[in-house]
Enzyme design. Structure first.
Site, mmCIF file in Angstrom:
data_model
loop_
_atom_site.group_PDB
_atom_site.id
_atom_site.type_symbol
_atom_site.label_atom_id
_atom_site.label_comp_id
_atom_site.label_asym_id
_atom_site.label_seq_id
_atom_site.Cartn_x
_atom_site.Cartn_y
_atom_site.Cartn_z
ATOM 1 C CE1 TYR A 228 -9.535 -2.873 0.777
ATOM 2 C CE2 TYR A 228 -8.654 -1.053 -0.516
ATOM 3 C CZ TYR A 228 -8.455 -2.146 0.307
ATOM 4 O OH TYR A 228 -7.174 -2.524 0.662
ATOM 5 C CG HIS B 167 -5.251 -6.073 -0.364
ATOM 6 N ND1 HIS B 167 -6.422 -6.122 0.339
ATOM 7 C CD2 HIS B 167 -5.420 -6.862 -1.458
ATOM 8 C CE1 HIS B 167 -7.286 -6.902 -0.317
ATOM 9 N NE2 HIS B 167 -6.696 -7.351 -1.405
ATOM 10 C CE LYS C 113 -3.988 -2.160 2.296
ATOM 11 N NZ LYS C 113 -4.765 -2.248 3.578
ATOM 12 C CG ASN D 97 -3.566 -2.439 7.078
ATOM 13 O OD1 ASN D 97 -3.432 -1.969 5.951
ATOM 14 N ND2 ASN D 97 -4.650 -3.088 7.452
ATOM 15 C CD GLU E 196 -9.129 -8.491 -3.722
ATOM 16 O OE1 GLU E 196 -7.977 -8.923 -3.498
ATOM 17 O OE2 GLU E 196 -9.972 -8.321 -2.815
HETATM 18 P P1 DAT Z 1 -7.873 -6.880 5.349
HETATM 19 O O1 DAT Z 1 -7.096 -5.770 4.692
HETATM 20 O O2 DAT Z 1 -7.085 -7.507 6.455
HETATM 21 O O3 DAT Z 1 -8.446 -7.879 4.373
HETATM 22 P P2 DAT Z 1 -10.578 -5.795 5.572
HETATM 23 O O4 DAT Z 1 -10.842 -6.339 4.210
HETATM 24 O O5 DAT Z 1 -11.558 -6.121 6.653
HETATM 25 O O6 DAT Z 1 -9.119 -6.203 6.104
HETATM 26 O O7 DAT Z 1 -10.492 -4.210 5.486
HETATM 27 C C1 DAT Z 1 -9.811 -3.592 4.425
HETATM 28 C C2 DAT Z 1 -8.988 -2.459 4.972
HETATM 29 O O8 DAT Z 1 -9.861 -1.481 5.540
HETATM 30 C C3 DAT Z 1 -8.063 -2.856 6.115
HETATM 31 O O9 DAT Z 1 -6.812 -3.327 5.642
HETATM 32 C C4 DAT Z 1 -7.924 -1.583 6.881
HETATM 33 C C5 DAT Z 1 -9.283 -0.907 6.707
HETATM 34 N N1 DAT Z 1 -10.168 -1.191 7.838
HETATM 35 C C6 DAT Z 1 -10.844 -2.338 8.083
HETATM 36 N N2 DAT Z 1 -11.551 -2.256 9.210
HETATM 37 C C7 DAT Z 1 -11.338 -1.015 9.706
HETATM 38 C C8 DAT Z 1 -11.774 -0.294 10.853
HETATM 39 N N3 DAT Z 1 -12.601 -0.846 11.742
HETATM 40 N N4 DAT Z 1 -11.319 0.971 11.013
HETATM 41 C C9 DAT Z 1 -10.482 1.543 10.127
HETATM 42 N N5 DAT Z 1 -10.015 0.918 9.022
HETATM 43 C C10 DAT Z 1 -10.437 -0.342 8.816
HETATM 44 MG MG MG Z 2 -9.912 -7.644 2.953
#
Ligand code: DAT
Ligand code: MG
Length: 151
Positions: free
Chosen positions: A51, A117, A11, A114, A128
């Site tokens: 997303y 991805h 990212k 973080n 994706e």
């Molecule tokens: P991942 O990236 O581990 O697959 P995800 O698909 O649930 O996680 O979410 C996508 C991204 O969105 C994640 O990397 C960081 C952000 N995100 C997820 N949950 C969040 C939250 N509660 N607050 C802020 N950012 C969040």
């Molecule tokens: Mg995800």
């Protein structure tokens, strides 16, 4: 039939912090084969498509702003159980919960920064990869060490 493929991304924070080499090194060292790799600015429409499942959530706008805020490195990685392996290597979404030894557990602190991805299922990976890569950007090749990585 080729082994499983997944979509991964360094990212914008990972690129800005100079962590591309460190992160790609980990995937390669694990034995995953890089079959697609490009540095790109993600167009907003692409970030929104990526997303879409999070649309409407409180963090969605910030997430899209973050993904388009600087260049990313998009990766297609291939190997046995590549989807699950990359998820495990990336670590928990919330970096403060991520186990040391994972990418987030070693290199990240905040959920909105973080660094990586990884697709969460084979179906997500297909979707994706389709939106991030054209067919001619995926390169079929066999590393000389292949048989030393996979039976
Ligand atoms: P991942 O990236 O581990 O697959 P995800 O698909 O649930 O996680 O979410 C996508 C991204 O969105 C994640 O990397 C960081 C952000 N995100 C997820 N949950 C969040 C939250 N509660 N607050 C802020 N950012 C969040
Ligand atoms: Mg995800």
């Amino acid at each position: 039939m080729s082994a499983e493929r997944t979509f991964a991304m360094v990212k914008p924070d990972g690129v800005q912090r100079g962590l591309v080499g460190e992160i790609v090194r980990r995937y390669e060292a694990r034995g995953l084969k890089v079959v697609g790799l490009k540095l790109m600015h993600v167009p907003r429409s692409l970030a929104e498509a990526h997303y879409a499942e999070h649309k409407g959530k409180p963090f969605y706008n910030g997430l899209v702003d973050y993904i388009v805020s600087g260049p990313v490195v998009a990766l297609c990685l291939e190997g046995k159980n590549a989807v699950a392996v990359v998820r495990a290597m990336n670590g928990a979404t919330k970096p403060w919960d991520a186990t040391p030894g994972t990418i987030r557990g070693d290199l990240a602190l905040d959920i909105g920064r973080n660094v990586v991805h990884g697709s969460d299922s084979v179906e997500s990976a297909k979707r994706e990869l389709d939106i991030y890569f054209s067919k001619d950007e995926i390169v079929d090749w066999t590393p000389v060490a292949h048989k030393w990585v996979t039976e």
